[in-house]
Design an enzyme around this catalytic site. Sequence first.
Site, PDB file in Angstrom:
ATOM      1  CE1 TYR A  59       7.994   4.259  18.190  1.00 42.41           C
ATOM      2  CE2 TYR A  59       8.179   2.782  16.470  1.00 42.41           C
ATOM      3  CZ  TYR A  59       7.099   3.580  16.674  1.00 42.41           C
ATOM      4  OH  TYR A  59       6.530   4.392  15.875  1.00 42.41           O
ATOM      5  CE1 TYR A  95       6.210  -0.106  13.267  1.00 45.21           C
ATOM      6  CE2 TYR A  95       6.269   2.479  13.022  1.00 45.21           C
ATOM      7  CZ  TYR A  95       5.750   1.497  13.827  1.00 45.21           C
ATOM      8  OH  TYR A  95       4.954   1.790  14.571  1.00 45.21           O
ATOM      9  NE  ARG A 115       0.663   2.087  12.418  1.00 44.02           N
ATOM     10  CZ  ARG A 115       0.770   2.803  13.165  1.00 44.02           C
ATOM     11  NH1 ARG A 115       1.252   2.816  14.429  1.00 44.02           N
ATOM     12  NH2 ARG A 115       0.039   4.472  13.590  1.00 44.02           N
ATOM     13  CG  HIS A 164       3.515   6.877  13.375  1.00 43.68           C
ATOM     14  ND1 HIS A 164       3.270   5.787  12.199  1.00 43.68           N
ATOM     15  CD2 HIS A 164       3.101   6.125  14.240  1.00 43.68           C
ATOM     16  CE1 HIS A 164       3.867   4.520  13.352  1.00 43.68           C
ATOM     17  NE2 HIS A 164       3.564   5.521  14.352  1.00 43.68           N
ATOM     18  CG  HIS A 223       3.437   6.812  18.852  1.00 43.94           C
ATOM     19  ND1 HIS A 223       1.825   6.609  18.693  1.00 43.94           N
ATOM     20  CD2 HIS A 223       3.948   6.057  18.162  1.00 43.94           C
ATOM     21  CE1 HIS A 223       1.609   5.295  18.028  1.00 43.94           C
ATOM     22  NE2 HIS A 223       2.842   5.070  17.558  1.00 43.94           N
TER      23      HIS A 223
END
Lengths: 231, 181
Positions: A102, A141, A151, A154, A156
């Site tokens: 991110y 990740y 995770r 995906h 959000h």
Amino acid sequence: MRAYTEPWWVQLPEGFSTPEFDTEIWTPRKPLVIVPSRLIDSSAPVYGYGTPGPTDNDLLSQHDGVPMGEHITVHGRVTDSWGRPVRDMLVEIWQANAAGKYVHDHDPTPKPHDPHFTGAGRTLTNAHGEYTFKTIKPGAYPWWRDPEAWRAQHIHFGLTGRGLTERYVTQMQFPGDPLLSRDPVVSTIPDAKARERLVAELDWEAAIPGITVGYRFDIVLGGVHATPAEH
Amino acid sequence: MTTTAGDRDGAATASSDRLVPTPRTILGPYFTLGMHVRPTLQPAGHQVPITVSGRVLNALGEPVMMTMVETSQPEGWTRYFTGLDGAYVITTVKPQATPGRAPHLLLLVMSGNFMIRPAVTCLYFPDEDNDTDELLQQLSPEQRATMLARRTDIGYEFDIHLAGDSETTFLGWPGLLDDEE
């Protein structure tokens, strides 16, 4: 007065080594005070400062270069649980890059940034409750709270309606992802049908031939006082 | 019927046909990437700008970081995220009294790491006549006290206690209870 029983937090199921979360300390314990809707109605406009620009929903074109990864089109429709479309909802998305990293100071993952990808987009649903984004398929990740959890891939979604009562946070998963069963967020959803709602479907009609793979992710709002588009 | 032609899901026609809601999930630690801060609502015309600040606290009185705090009123809305100190500060305009309601801000709080739905309360002002407010009249003095801001040199101060003995009074309304059916 009715007590409000919906949880603030969902405990992880067995199989994850994350320590128990102490809800006594972190989440409200008293039942909600139920008041008439007319006393809580506050319909603030979602426009103004936060109005999305025309290219805010194209995460592939926010920089001079082309982002790494599989380019995808994500679209869908926002409805209430009666199937009525919800228009003029601000849809904000955020996601990792193709490496699972991110653009955020708190991300501890030792993975590279992509100088051509930020991972943030926004748009308003149209009169039919529909939205569209162009972006990349994010990488999976490891989860920072539990080294045995990952995770899964995906995106959000944060949805903001006209009233403060219309806030909905969810996420889109990808079909066929083998990490879905190791994903701590997906695993908190006890009901299989509800879990399936988080998984988008491959949608060839939405694909841009030779450029993007299409996915459809419809969002059904529950537990909010949603405003239908047409009466 | 209210839906558009060509729906894939089709529209629900009876309560047994109601669609399964998409599950709510947490914001996660990186939500500030996508959900934009808008700490200021610009005043228009004769609107009076006010500053509202405070902290989000847990049952031990410790600051709660990475928490989304929003205010909403007919004039518009603001959004802020708390950092390590749990503090938020927004600038908005003083809301107007309406029939049956004293001036107030709707305030929403949602922690990034452990809440799948927002908690909502009302912020009232100490320098307004709150006695005739129809919502406050339904509450005990203790509940009312948790919803009253303090006047400070720079504006108003309002701490949000997520839990504990000083827990803020959080509100629900009938529309919120849909998924209990």
